[in-house]
Design a protein around this motif. Structure first.
Motif, PDB file in Angstrom:
ATOM      1  N   GLY A 153      13.683  -4.058  -1.633  1.00 31.10           N
ATOM      2  CA  GLY A 153      12.302  -3.013  -1.892  1.00 31.10           C
ATOM      3  C   GLY A 153      11.595  -3.545  -2.788  1.00 31.10           C
ATOM      4  N   ILE A 154      10.504  -2.670  -2.984  1.00 33.99           N
ATOM      5  CA  ILE A 154       9.462  -2.855  -4.188  1.00 33.99           C
ATOM      6  C   ILE A 154       9.150  -1.766  -4.525  1.00 33.99           C
ATOM      7  CG2 ILE A 154       7.184  -3.739  -4.536  1.00 33.99           C
ATOM      8  CD1 ILE A 154       7.282  -5.272  -2.229  1.00 33.99           C
ATOM      9  N   LYS A 155       9.231  -1.623  -6.033  1.00 31.42           N
ATOM     10  CA  LYS A 155       9.112  -0.498  -6.947  1.00 31.42           C
ATOM     11  C   LYS A 155       7.621  -0.053  -6.591  1.00 31.42           C
ATOM     12  CE  LYS A 155      12.650  -1.499 -10.446  1.00 31.42           C
ATOM     13  NZ  LYS A 155      12.984  -1.393 -12.130  1.00 31.42           N
ATOM     14  N   ALA A 156       7.450   1.452  -6.226  1.00 31.18           N
ATOM     15  CA  ALA A 156       6.264   1.818  -6.252  1.00 31.18           C
ATOM     16  C   ALA A 156       6.342   3.317  -6.702  1.00 31.18           C
ATOM     17  CB  ALA A 156       5.834   1.678  -4.964  1.00 31.18           C
ATOM     18  N   GLU A 157       5.398   3.891  -7.440  1.00 33.52           N
ATOM     19  CA  GLU A 157       5.318   5.050  -7.878  1.00 33.52           C
ATOM     20  C   GLU A 157       4.771   5.931  -6.840  1.00 33.52           C
ATOM     21  OE1 GLU A 157       3.643   8.155 -11.328  1.00 33.52           O
ATOM     22  OE2 GLU A 157       3.521   5.818 -11.544  1.00 33.52           O
ATOM     23  N   ALA A 158       5.549   6.744  -6.019  1.00 35.92           N
ATOM     24  CA  ALA A 158       5.520   7.525  -4.611  1.00 35.92           C
ATOM     25  C   ALA A 158       4.662   8.608  -5.193  1.00 35.92           C
ATOM     26  CB  ALA A 158       6.528   7.990  -3.942  1.00 35.92           C
ATOM     27  N   VAL A 159       3.204   8.882  -4.619  1.00 36.61           N
ATOM     28  CA  VAL A 159       2.539   9.992  -4.455  1.00 36.61           C
ATOM     29  C   VAL A 159       2.627  10.695  -3.388  1.00 36.61           C
ATOM     30  CG1 VAL A 159       0.043  10.745  -4.601  1.00 36.61           C
ATOM     31  CG2 VAL A 159       0.773   8.722  -6.109  1.00 36.61           C
ATOM     32  N   ASP A 160       2.701  10.170  -2.048  1.00 35.29           N
ATOM     33  CA  ASP A 160       2.754  10.823  -0.750  1.00 35.29           C
ATOM     34  C   ASP A 160       3.437   9.816   0.340  1.00 35.29           C
ATOM     35  OD1 ASP A 160       2.612  12.153   1.523  1.00 35.29           O
ATOM     36  OD2 ASP A 160       0.529  12.365   1.131  1.00 35.29           O
ATOM     37  N   THR A 161       4.722   9.943   0.768  1.00 34.22           N
ATOM     38  CA  THR A 161       5.224   9.321   1.681  1.00 34.22           C
ATOM     39  C   THR A 161       4.661   9.455   3.124  1.00 34.22           C
ATOM     40  OG1 THR A 161       7.056  10.688   1.976  1.00 34.22           O
ATOM     41  CG2 THR A 161       7.391   9.124   0.101  1.00 34.22           C
ATOM     42  N   THR A 162       3.835  10.336   3.021  1.00 34.98           N
ATOM     43  CA  THR A 162       3.221  10.801   4.891  1.00 34.98           C
ATOM     44  C   THR A 162       2.851   9.351   5.346  1.00 34.98           C
ATOM     45  OG1 THR A 162       2.830  12.888   4.030  1.00 34.98           O
ATOM     46  CG2 THR A 162       1.912  12.004   6.217  1.00 34.98           C
ATOM     47  N   GLY A 163       3.505   9.147   6.275  1.00 41.04           N
ATOM     48  CA  GLY A 163       3.076   7.912   7.242  1.00 41.04           C
ATOM     49  C   GLY A 163       3.565   6.645   6.704  1.00 41.04           C
ATOM     50  N   ALA A 164       4.610   6.582   5.595  1.00 47.19           N
ATOM     51  CA  ALA A 164       4.796   5.239   5.292  1.00 47.19           C
ATOM     52  C   ALA A 164       5.587   4.440   6.306  1.00 47.19           C
ATOM     53  CB  ALA A 164       5.761   5.458   4.054  1.00 47.19           C
ATOM     54  N   GLY A 165       6.326   5.390   6.909  1.00 45.74           N
ATOM     55  CA  GLY A 165       7.346   4.642   7.894  1.00 45.74           C
ATOM     56  C   GLY A 165       6.281   3.994   9.259  1.00 45.74           C
ATOM     57  N   ASP A 166       5.086   4.533   9.374  1.00 50.30           N
ATOM     58  CA  ASP A 166       4.294   4.163  10.372  1.00 50.30           C
ATOM     59  C   ASP A 166       3.806   2.671   9.859  1.00 50.30           C
ATOM     60  OD1 ASP A 166       4.893   6.132  12.187  1.00 50.30           O
ATOM     61  OD2 ASP A 166       3.447   7.557  11.298  1.00 50.30           O
ATOM     62  N   ALA A 167       3.196   2.899   8.663  1.00 52.31           N
ATOM     63  CA  ALA A 167       2.749   1.781   7.983  1.00 52.31           C
ATOM     64  C   ALA A 167       3.679   0.564   8.093  1.00 52.31           C
ATOM     65  CB  ALA A 167       2.323   1.964   6.487  1.00 52.31           C
ATOM     66  N   PHE A 168       4.913   0.861   7.813  1.00 56.77           N
ATOM     67  CA  PHE A 168       5.975  -0.286   7.990  1.00 56.77           C
ATOM     68  C   PHE A 168       5.897  -0.732   9.428  1.00 56.77           C
ATOM     69  CE2 PHE A 168       9.942  -1.840   9.074  1.00 56.77           C
ATOM     70  CZ  PHE A 168      10.464  -2.904   7.901  1.00 56.77           C
ATOM     71  N   THR A 169       5.938   0.035  10.313  1.00 61.34           N
ATOM     72  CA  THR A 169       6.098  -0.270  11.703  1.00 61.34           C
ATOM     73  C   THR A 169       5.114  -1.138  12.139  1.00 61.34           C
ATOM     74  OG1 THR A 169       7.615   1.487  12.053  1.00 61.34           O
ATOM     75  CG2 THR A 169       6.653   0.367  14.115  1.00 61.34           C
ATOM     76  N   GLY A 170       3.737  -0.554  11.795  1.00 58.73           N
ATOM     77  CA  GLY A 170       2.588  -1.176  12.364  1.00 58.73           C
ATOM     78  C   GLY A 170       2.536  -2.500  11.695  1.00 58.73           C
ATOM     79  N   ALA A 171       2.857  -2.757  10.303  1.00 61.53           N
ATOM     80  CA  ALA A 171       2.619  -4.054   9.896  1.00 61.53           C
ATOM     81  C   ALA A 171       3.786  -5.122  10.419  1.00 61.53           C
ATOM     82  CB  ALA A 171       3.129  -3.902   8.263  1.00 61.53           C
ATOM     83  N   LEU A 172       4.846  -4.379  10.927  1.00 62.16           N
ATOM     84  CA  LEU A 172       6.014  -5.383  11.353  1.00 62.16           C
ATOM     85  C   LEU A 172       5.398  -5.822  12.722  1.00 62.16           C
ATOM     86  CD1 LEU A 172       9.266  -5.773  11.191  1.00 62.16           C
ATOM     87  CD2 LEU A 172       9.390  -4.053  12.869  1.00 62.16           C
ATOM     88  N   ALA A 173       4.716  -4.887  13.610  1.00 62.66           N
ATOM     89  CA  ALA A 173       4.286  -5.427  14.831  1.00 62.66           C
ATOM     90  C   ALA A 173       3.293  -6.560  14.685  1.00 62.66           C
ATOM     91  CB  ALA A 173       3.832  -4.038  15.584  1.00 62.66           C
ATOM     92  N   ALA A 174       2.346  -6.218  13.698  1.00 64.89           N
ATOM     93  CA  ALA A 174       1.382  -7.182  13.497  1.00 64.89           C
ATOM     94  C   ALA A 174       1.675  -8.527  13.083  1.00 64.89           C
ATOM     95  CB  ALA A 174       0.550  -6.590  12.371  1.00 64.89           C
ATOM     96  N   ARG A 175       3.027  -8.727  12.370  1.00 61.74           N
ATOM     97  CA  ARG A 175       3.224  -9.744  11.645  1.00 61.74           C
ATOM     98  C   ARG A 175       4.335 -10.568  12.922  1.00 61.74           C
ATOM     99  NH1 ARG A 175       2.838 -12.427   6.757  1.00 61.74           N
ATOM    100  NH2 ARG A 175       0.789 -11.452   6.971  1.00 61.74           N
ATOM    101  N   LEU A 176       4.951  -9.747  13.660  1.00 64.83           N
ATOM    102  CA  LEU A 176       5.759 -10.326  14.861  1.00 64.83           C
ATOM    103  C   LEU A 176       4.669 -10.799  15.844  1.00 64.83           C
ATOM    104  CD1 LEU A 176       8.353  -7.485  15.593  1.00 64.83           C
ATOM    105  CD2 LEU A 176       8.742  -9.767  14.446  1.00 64.83           C
ATOM    106  N   ALA A 177       3.760 -10.111  15.900  1.00 65.83           N
ATOM    107  CA  ALA A 177       2.658 -10.887  16.928  1.00 65.83           C
ATOM    108  C   ALA A 177       2.074 -12.323  16.513  1.00 65.83           C
ATOM    109  CB  ALA A 177       1.375  -9.742  17.080  1.00 65.83           C
ATOM    110  N   ALA A 178       1.950 -12.408  15.129  1.00 62.84           N
ATOM    111  CA  ALA A 178       1.650 -13.553  14.666  1.00 62.84           C
ATOM    112  C   ALA A 178       2.595 -14.677  14.673  1.00 62.84           C
ATOM    113  CB  ALA A 178       1.194 -13.549  13.154  1.00 62.84           C
ATOM    114  N   GLY A 179       3.862 -14.357  15.041  1.00 64.04           N
ATOM    115  CA  GLY A 179       4.979 -15.224  15.254  1.00 64.04           C
ATOM    116  C   GLY A 179       6.171 -15.462  14.277  1.00 64.04           C
TER     117      GLY A 179
END
Length: 311
Positions: A244-270
């Motif tokens: 993980g990466i240390k971050a001061e959490a202000v709001d975790t809403t949608g963090a899992g979606d940010a992860f999944t969207g980024a994962l999909a984008a990087r998988l699409a790039a190979g």
């Protein structure tokens, strides 16, 4: 050489208006507590993942259904700002756009109640009508805030078209549809979803991943919040722990979606699954440092450095 696609990522899923209030402490049963002013923002697991991928530069499209109300326009505006292709978003006359009521505590964690609205009328027929769009996408990302039959149709169509299918089984069902599970490459679950789907309440992330792959998922990613993630690729003997990466959490809403969207984008790039997860951890960490879901999602320039790198 990889086949050139029109889209890197097509997200088939929900679009909700997020109605968020922050509280000093969560109310108990029958209790009323004061909160901040209500904040309206664009959300929904499908729309969130699309916005996350688009902000990172992936050619992204969204197949979703919204109403022709003010919340629908709010959602469309959020996707335009992120850079998502909107020609496949269906606007239904007279329908109410889906909404999510979100309570955020002082630790940044949230509780969410979703009212589906127009999301409930995104149907298998809509997937069939979008067959050419699915075939033109490198990765198709799915969640479970739309009807199960629609998720299954999208998974089958994407698999048959040769697209890579990313499945985030949230909200977690009692049992995941076999066709959806076996199409998942990867299945992306958090700790709660992993426990629920495997019934291994005292398991480890690796045990959950192996159990889910044993149930039929081609590959698995277990997200671990601030602790990072764990990946188990198709046919791999060993799981890979992503720090993980240390971050001061202000709001975790949608963090899992940010992860999944980024994962999909990087998988699409190979990228490999582990490489994509390392990138997605950075995106998720950046997203928790700002309030809201889509408004918190970073561009490439806003990402924290990888562990071990100088900023």
């Amino acid at each position: 050489m990889r086949e050139e696609k029109t889209y890197d990522v097509l997200v088939v899923g929900s679009a909700n208006a997020d109605l968020t209030v922050r509280v000093e402490r969560r109310p108990g049963a029958g209790e009323t507590v004061p909160g901040t002013d209500l904040v309206e923002s664009a959300g929904g697991k499908g729309a969130n993942q699309a916005a996350a991928a688009a902000r990172l530069g992936a050619r992204t499209a969204l197949l979703a259904r919204v109403g022709d109300d003010a919340f629908g326009e709010l959602l469309l505006a959020g996707q335009r700002e992120a850079g998502t292709e909107l020609r496949h978003v269906l606007v239904e006359a007279g329908a109410r756009t889906g909404t999510a009521m979100i309570v955020v505590g002082p630790d940044g964690d949230n509780s969410i109640v979703v009212s589906p609205g127009a999301n409930a009328r995104l149907l298998p027929e809509d997937v069939e009508a979008a067959r050419d769009v699915i075939a033109a996408s490198a990765v198709v990302s799915l969640q479970l805030e739309i009807p199960p039959a629609t998720v299954r149709a999208a998974a089958e169509t994407a698999r048959d078209a040769g697209a890579r299918v990313v499945v985030n089984p949230s909200p977690a069902p009692d049992r995941l549809d076999t066709e959806v599970l076996t199409a998942a490459d990867p299945l992306v679950v958090n700790e709660h979803e992993a426990r629920h789907l495997t019934e291994l309440t005292d398991g480890t992330p690796e045990a959950w991943a192996r159990a889910l792959r044993g149930q039929g998922a081609r590959s698995v990613v277990v997200t671990l919040g601030a602790e990072g993630a764990l990946t188990l690729d198709a046919g791999a003997a060993e799981a890979v722990a992503v720090p993980g990466i240390k971050a001061e959490a202000v709001d975790t809403t949608g963090a899992g979606d940010a992860f999944t969207g980024a994962l999909a984008a990087r998988l699409a790039a190979g990228a490999s699954l582990a490489e994509a997860a390392r990138f997605a951890v950075r995106v998720g960490a950046a997203s928790v440092t700002r309030p809201g879901a889509q408004p918190s999602y970073p561009t490439l320039a806003e990402l924290p450095p990888e562990p071990g790198q100088l900023s």
